[in-house]
Design an enzyme around this catalytic site. Structure first.
Site, short mmCIF file in Angstrom:
data_model
loop_
_atom_site.label_atom_id
_atom_site.label_comp_id
_atom_site.label_asym_id
_atom_site.label_seq_id
_atom_site.Cartn_x
_atom_site.Cartn_y
_atom_site.Cartn_z
CE LYS A 258 46.47 48.68 37.67
NZ LYS A 258 45.21 48.35 38.37
NE ARG B 45 40.97 45.49 44.74
CZ ARG B 45 41.55 45.45 43.55
NH1 ARG B 45 42.51 44.58 43.31
NH2 ARG B 45 41.18 46.27 42.58
CE1 TYR C 244 74.87 29.11 41.74
CE2 TYR C 244 73.37 30.28 40.28
CZ TYR C 244 74.54 30.25 41.03
OH TYR C 244 75.34 31.34 41.08
CG MET D 131 70.62 37.99 40.00
SD MET D 131 71.64 38.70 41.29
CE MET D 131 71.02 37.90 42.75
C1 PLP Z 1 44.32 47.95 37.32
C2 PLP Z 1 42.94 48.48 37.22
C3 PLP Z 1 42.33 48.64 35.97
C4 PLP Z 1 42.92 48.09 34.69
O1 PLP Z 1 42.74 46.69 34.69
P1 PLP Z 1 43.11 45.79 33.41
O2 PLP Z 1 42.58 44.45 33.73
O3 PLP Z 1 44.61 45.80 33.32
O4 PLP Z 1 42.49 46.41 32.25
C5 PLP Z 1 41.10 49.28 35.93
N1 PLP Z 1 40.49 49.70 37.07
C6 PLP Z 1 41.03 49.51 38.29
C7 PLP Z 1 40.30 49.98 39.50
C8 PLP Z 1 42.27 48.90 38.42
O5 PLP Z 1 42.78 48.70 39.63
#
Ligand code: PLP
Length: 368
Positions: free
Chosen positions: A33, A129, A264, A312
């Protein structure tokens, strides 16, 4: 080379092999992701296609992008389908969805799909969650089980909230809730796969590995653990290899007199005459503006501090009076010899966020 994200694919391969060795009885899901945690999912995911059993992403759009990149392995959308998502897309692209709410089940109950949807039932064991609270989970599971358009057996998944803290008892409490629910459901109907371990679970809580592990950050060679709680362990100390080097080069070197301000807001004035280096890197590339003074970078094998405000496009460092550094010399912001975990500790910005916030202005360079 100016602002460059260098990704060592052989390090990612090594990490997959290492994690598989640690979880030899589990299937392996690679979490890609958020653009593979900033590493570039268009390259990383196809590279892993033959090595992993499943890919995980957070959103439908990410899953479709993987299919368009030629990914053939199963894909699980960890966020599940939202009210905006078309369920037919999940079927068309052969994606599995998380199911975490009664609203989703109600929609599934009314749906007619050309093929049944593959689902993972999300149990809320303590993160609070997404997912069904244990009090409601049995009713939810029965309803989902009754949906004709859902593949059986149903898989069950949960997520730890504190597995990165090696001494946190909540992890075993969460695991006990997971096991209790699965035992109860197994009396009702056959159960599919079970999954609860992300990186921290895979590495430090072997009893959580189950049918499928879902490591994210560890794939990229970075420790998921709380820095202090783990004795300042980096990914390297856990047997992983950091895949990313964030680097750039010196684009100016200048004499600087004692008492003169820099950058800056002139937030830093040099206590003595020195040599400053200007580096082509800034928050426009994703390096955080909010780093504290003295955050280190690596130049010619030594650590030098950032001074003044990160802009930047440019960052200024104090090279010291006797500096021999030259224009074009490489500057490393993090990588094998300057662990991103250390920058996270220094800046208070987690390694997850440091990796993920890089922008596409930075040039991506892949080594095999
Ligand atoms: C992001 C995520 C993972 C991976 O988590 P890491 O700590 O990066 O290994 C696994 N399961 C779910 C549901 C996640 O949202």
């Amino acid at each position: 080379m100016i602002a460059t994200v260098e990704v060592d694919l052989s390090a990612i391969k090594h990490n997959v092999e290492q994690l598989k060795r640690l979880a030899p009885h589990s299937q392996f899901a690679a979490v890609v992701k958020a653009n593979a945690y900033g590493h570039g999912s268009h390259i990383v995911a196809p590279f892993l296609n033959e090595q992993v059993d499943i890919f995980c992403v957070a959103r439908l759009s990410e899953a479709i992008a993987l299919r368009q990149d030629g990914i053939t392995a199963p894909i699980l959308v960890l966020g599940g389908f939202t009210q905006h998502d078309n369920l037919d897309d999940f079927v068309e692209y052969n994606l599995s969805s998380l199911v975490h709410s009664f609203e989703q089940i109600a929609r599934l109950a009314k749906s007619t799909l050309t093929h049944p949807l593959k689902v993972w039932f999300k149990l809320d064991t303590g993160m609070h969650r997404l997912g069904f609270h244990p009090d409601q989970a049995r009713a939810a599971f029965e309803q989902l089980q009754a949906c004709a358009c859902v593949c059986k057996p149903i898989n069950i998944l949960s997520h730890f909230c504190c597995a990165d803290e090696l001494d946190n008892a909540l992890t075993t409490v969460q695991l006990a809730r997971f096991d209790a629910f699965i035992a109860e459901m197994a009396d009702l109907a056959p159960i599919g796969m079970q999954s609860i371990a992300a990186s921290a679970g895979t590495l430090a809580w072997p009893q959580t590995q189950r049918d499928l592990v879902r490591p994210g950050i560890a794939l990229y060679g970075v420790s998921p653990f709380d820095y202090h709680c783990s004795g300042k362990a980096t990914g390297q100390q856990l047997g992983l290899r950091p895949a990313m080097t964030l680097k750039s080069e010196l684009v100016a070197i200048r004499e600087h007199q004692q008492g003169e301000g820099v950058g800056y807001g002139q937030i830093w004035h040099s206590p003595q005459s020195t040599t400053l280096g200007v580096i082509a890197m800034g928050y426009g590339d994703g390096y955080p503006r909010a780093v504290p003074a003295n955050t280190p970078v690596l130049i010619n094998g030594r650590r030098v501090p950032i001074v003044g405000r990160v802009a930047m496009d440019m960052i200024i460092v104090d090279l010291g009076l006797d500096s021999q550094d030259k224009l074009g010399d490489e500057v490393i912001f993090w990588g094998a010899r300057l662990p991103v975990e250390e920058i996270a500790e220094h800046t208070g910005i987690s390694a997850y966020e440091l990796l993920t916030r890089l922008t596409n202005r930075a040039k991506f360079h892949y080594i095999k």
